[in-house]
Design a protein around this motif. Structure first.
Motif, PDB file in Angstrom:
ATOM      1  N   HIS A 151       1.091  -1.226  -0.077  1.00 19.57           N
ATOM      2  CA  HIS A 151       0.094   0.158   0.313  1.00 19.57           C
ATOM      3  C   HIS A 151       0.604   1.038   0.243  1.00 19.57           C
ATOM      4  O   HIS A 151       0.700   2.402  -0.788  1.00 19.57           O
ATOM      5  CB  HIS A 151      -1.157  -0.106   1.548  1.00 19.57           C
ATOM      6  N   LEU A 152       1.663   1.893   0.538  1.00 22.59           N
ATOM      7  CA  LEU A 152       2.865   2.748   0.748  1.00 22.59           C
ATOM      8  C   LEU A 152       3.558   2.443  -0.545  1.00 22.59           C
ATOM      9  O   LEU A 152       3.562   3.624  -0.926  1.00 22.59           O
ATOM     10  CB  LEU A 152       4.338   2.072   1.893  1.00 22.59           C
ATOM     11  N   VAL A 153       4.049   1.541  -1.236  1.00 27.63           N
ATOM     12  CA  VAL A 153       3.725   2.190  -2.953  1.00 27.63           C
ATOM     13  C   VAL A 153       3.270   2.222  -3.538  1.00 27.63           C
ATOM     14  O   VAL A 153       3.229   3.314  -4.687  1.00 27.63           O
ATOM     15  CB  VAL A 153       4.862   0.647  -3.152  1.00 27.63           C
ATOM     16  N   TRP A 154       2.278   1.932  -3.221  1.00 30.06           N
ATOM     17  CA  TRP A 154       0.866   2.588  -4.116  1.00 30.06           C
ATOM     18  C   TRP A 154       0.355   4.067  -3.797  1.00 30.06           C
ATOM     19  O   TRP A 154      -0.019   4.773  -4.728  1.00 30.06           O
ATOM     20  CB  TRP A 154      -0.381   1.760  -4.318  1.00 30.06           C
ATOM     21  N   VAL A 155       0.631   4.739  -2.663  1.00 33.75           N
ATOM     22  CA  VAL A 155       0.253   5.485  -2.216  1.00 33.75           C
ATOM     23  C   VAL A 155       1.665   6.865  -2.742  1.00 33.75           C
ATOM     24  O   VAL A 155       1.202   8.019  -3.338  1.00 33.75           O
ATOM     25  CB  VAL A 155       0.124   6.239  -0.840  1.00 33.75           C
ATOM     26  N   ALA A 156       2.972   6.162  -2.381  1.00 28.55           N
ATOM     27  CA  ALA A 156       3.634   7.071  -3.318  1.00 28.55           C
ATOM     28  C   ALA A 156       3.481   7.411  -5.103  1.00 28.55           C
ATOM     29  O   ALA A 156       4.010   8.500  -4.887  1.00 28.55           O
ATOM     30  CB  ALA A 156       5.048   6.097  -2.844  1.00 28.55           C
ATOM     31  N   THR A 157       3.247   5.865  -5.148  1.00 19.90           N
ATOM     32  CA  THR A 157       3.054   6.406  -6.932  1.00 19.90           C
ATOM     33  C   THR A 157       1.728   7.779  -6.583  1.00 19.90           C
ATOM     34  O   THR A 157       1.835   8.296  -8.299  1.00 19.90           O
ATOM     35  CB  THR A 157       2.884   4.826  -7.512  1.00 19.90           C
ATOM     36  N   PHE A 158       1.078   7.469  -6.504  1.00 19.65           N
ATOM     37  CA  PHE A 158      -0.344   7.654  -6.722  1.00 19.65           C
ATOM     38  C   PHE A 158      -0.090   9.643  -5.756  1.00 19.65           C
ATOM     39  O   PHE A 158      -1.047   9.884  -6.232  1.00 19.65           O
ATOM     40  CB  PHE A 158      -1.535   7.284  -6.372  1.00 19.65           C
ATOM     41  N   ALA A 159       0.602   9.170  -5.078  1.00 20.28           N
ATOM     42  CA  ALA A 159       0.193  10.836  -3.864  1.00 20.28           C
ATOM     43  C   ALA A 159       1.683  11.771  -4.095  1.00 20.28           C
ATOM     44  O   ALA A 159       1.739  12.734  -4.311  1.00 20.28           O
ATOM     45  CB  ALA A 159       0.200  10.432  -2.688  1.00 20.28           C
ATOM     46  N   GLY A 160       2.850  11.321  -4.075  1.00 22.04           N
ATOM     47  CA  GLY A 160       4.207  11.383  -4.632  1.00 22.04           C
ATOM     48  C   GLY A 160       4.629  10.983  -3.101  1.00 22.04           C
ATOM     49  O   GLY A 160       3.579  11.350  -1.842  1.00 22.04           O
ATOM     50  N   ALA A 161       6.064  11.650  -3.004  1.00 18.03           N
ATOM     51  CA  ALA A 161       6.663  12.060  -1.633  1.00 18.03           C
ATOM     52  C   ALA A 161       7.470  12.766  -1.492  1.00 18.03           C
ATOM     53  O   ALA A 161       8.519  12.527  -3.159  1.00 18.03           O
ATOM     54  CB  ALA A 161       7.342  10.508  -1.557  1.00 18.03           C
TER      55      ALA A 161
END
Length: 231
Positions: A151-161
Motif C-alpha cells: 500500500h505504501l508503494v501505491w500511495v507513493a506512486t499516486f500521491a508522490g513523496a
C-alpha cells in the motif's frame, strides 16, 4: 470538515476549563483526531451535537458562546455555501460519521522516513478531522493492508513523496487501491494485526512518532508485504 472558525474544536485544556468552571456536560464532547494529533498521541476535543442535543446544550453559556462564535465565522465567510452553514452552527460543516463508530484512522500526511503508513484503531466515539482518512466499523484486517509495504508503494506512486512527507490520496476513479483477499490471506493479515497491537500495547507509554522507531515495531513491517504475496 469543521468549517467552524475555531468554535467547535479546541485543546483539552480548554475543555478542562469548561468542565471545571462552567459545568459543561462531557457527553457533548468527543476526542478529535487529525494527523498531528494521532502521531503525537495528543487528541483535541470537539463539540459534537445534533439538532436535538443542541437545544439543551446551548443553555450552557460556554457552549452557547462557542456556537455563536462558529455562527459568526460562517456568516462572515466570503463563500455562500459556508454562510448557509451558519444556521447549523452547532455542528461541523460536513458530517461523515454519527460519532459512535469504531474507527481506523489513516493520517493524510506522514514522514517518508517511515517504511509503512501509520494507522490506528481509535476508541468508539472518536471523530476524525478532515482531510484525514478513516474507515468506519470495518473489519480489522483492513488495518494490516493499509500498513503494508504494498500500500505504501501505491500511495507513493499516486500521491508522490517529498523528502519530508508523503501524502495519502483520497481515492478517486482510476486510482483505487484494489485487493482481493482469500480466506488464508485474511487469517495471515489478522495474525499480523494482532502482533502489531500486542507490540504497541507493550510500549503504550510511547507516542506513535516514537514507537515506530523501536525494534518491537519495525520488524513487523517486514512481515506485512507477505500479505500481498502469500498464496
Amino acid at each position: 470538515m469543521a468549517n467552524d472558525g475555531g468554535g467547535l474544536l479546541f485543546d483539552i485544556s480548554d475543555f478542562n476549563r469548561a468542565f471545571n468552571e462552567y459545568g459543561v456536560d462531557a457527553s457533548y464532547f468527543r476526542k478529535a483526531w487529525g494527523a498531528k494529533e494521532f502521531i503525537s498521541g495528543t487528541p483535541r476535543v470537539c463539540l459534537w451535537l445534533n439538532k436535538d442535543s443542541a437545544k439543551k446544550a446551548i443553555l450552557n453559556p460556554w457552549i452557547a458562546g462557542r456556537i455563536e462564535s462558529t455562527r459568526k465565522a460562517r456568516i462572515n465567510s466570503p463563500r455562500a455555501t459556508t454562510q448557509k452553514l451558519a444556521d447549523i452552527a452547532f455542528r461541523f460543516g460536513e458530517v461523515r460519521q454519527d460519532g459512535n463508530e469504531r474507527v481506523i484512522i489513516v493520517p493524510s500526511v506522514s514522514s517518508e522516513r517511515r517504511e509503512y503508513l501509520p494507522c490506528g484503531y481509535l476508541d468508539a466515539g472518536s471523530i476524525v478531522i478532515a482531510p484525514n482518512l478513516a474507515l468506519y466499523d470495518t473489519p480489522l484486517w483492513n488495518m494490516a493492508l493499509i500498513a503494508s509495504k504494498l500500500h505504501l508503494v501505491w500511495v507513493a506512486t499516486f500521491a508522490g513523496a517529498s523528502k519530508l512527507t508523503i501524502a495519502t490520496p483520497i481515492p478517486s476513479a482510476g486510482i483505487l487501491f484494489q485487493y482481493h483477499c482469500s480466506r488464508r490471506k485474511t487469517k495471515l493479515t489478522l495474525y499480523v494485526v494482532q502482533r502489531i497491537f500486542c507490540s504497541r500495547e507493550s510500549i503504550i507509554s510511547l507516542r506513535l512518532s516514537q514507537s515506530y522507531m523501536t525494534p518491537l515495531i519495525c520488524p513487523l513491517t517486514c512481515v506485512l508485504p507477505m500479505i500481498a504475496t502469500t498464496k
